[in-house]
Write a protein that holds these residues in place. Sequence first.
Motif, PDB file in Angstrom:
ATOM      1  N   SER A  25     -36.307  20.644 -24.937  1.00  0.00           N
ATOM      2  CA  SER A  25     -36.572  21.604 -23.863  1.00  0.00           C
ATOM      3  C   SER A  25     -38.054  21.636 -23.511  1.00  0.00           C
ATOM      4  O   SER A  25     -38.409  21.857 -22.362  1.00  0.00           O
ATOM      5  CB  SER A  25     -36.069  22.990 -24.250  1.00  0.00           C
ATOM      6  N   ASP A  76     -38.277  23.617 -15.359  1.00  0.00           N
ATOM      7  CA  ASP A  76     -37.282  22.865 -16.111  1.00  0.00           C
ATOM      8  C   ASP A  76     -36.734  21.739 -15.243  1.00  0.00           C
ATOM      9  O   ASP A  76     -36.310  21.974 -14.113  1.00  0.00           O
ATOM     10  CB  ASP A  76     -36.159  23.827 -16.524  1.00  0.00           C
ATOM     11  N   SER A  88     -34.448  19.490 -16.751  1.00  0.00           N
ATOM     12  CA  SER A  88     -33.357  18.964 -17.567  1.00  0.00           C
ATOM     13  C   SER A  88     -32.097  18.800 -16.724  1.00  0.00           C
ATOM     14  O   SER A  88     -32.050  19.191 -15.558  1.00  0.00           O
ATOM     15  CB  SER A  88     -33.086  19.885 -18.758  1.00  0.00           C
ATOM     16  N   ARG A  89     -31.084  18.235 -17.309  1.00  0.00           N
ATOM     17  CA  ARG A  89     -29.847  17.909 -16.612  1.00  0.00           C
ATOM     18  C   ARG A  89     -29.244  19.117 -15.887  1.00  0.00           C
ATOM     19  O   ARG A  89     -28.740  18.992 -14.787  1.00  0.00           O
ATOM     20  CB  ARG A  89     -28.826  17.330 -17.595  1.00  0.00           C
ATOM     21  N   GLU A  90     -29.304  20.291 -16.460  1.00  0.00           N
ATOM     22  CA  GLU A  90     -28.676  21.474 -15.885  1.00  0.00           C
ATOM     23  C   GLU A  90     -29.543  22.175 -14.843  1.00  0.00           C
ATOM     24  O   GLU A  90     -29.113  23.132 -14.216  1.00  0.00           O
ATOM     25  CB  GLU A  90     -28.317  22.486 -16.989  1.00  0.00           C
ATOM     26  N   SER A  91     -30.743  21.714 -14.606  1.00  0.00           N
ATOM     27  CA  SER A  91     -31.707  22.448 -13.783  1.00  0.00           C
ATOM     28  C   SER A  91     -31.549  22.257 -12.281  1.00  0.00           C
ATOM     29  O   SER A  91     -32.038  23.056 -11.501  1.00  0.00           O
ATOM     30  CB  SER A  91     -33.123  22.037 -14.162  1.00  0.00           C
TER      31      SER A  91
END
Length: 74
Positions: A16, A27, A29-32
């Motif tokens: 993270s 962020d 990351s994949r979910e951002s």
Amino acid sequence: MQIARTMSKTKNQLKSDTEICNECGRDVSRESGLFVNRVIDFDDHRTRKEMNKPFPQGDYICRECEEELRNLVK
């Protein structure tokens, strides 16, 4: 078993920390929602600190920051 849980947690914390934009700190990351257009910053942490990046622990640059940096160079 206790050690495995601790190592897993540390790995997740490191992930993270490195999946943020080193310019704005968001962020990526994949979910951002910023995952697809992120750009890898190949400079190491020390170099990013020397360059006075606001978030030198981040290994990426988000699309918006990359566009702003590109416009500054022009």
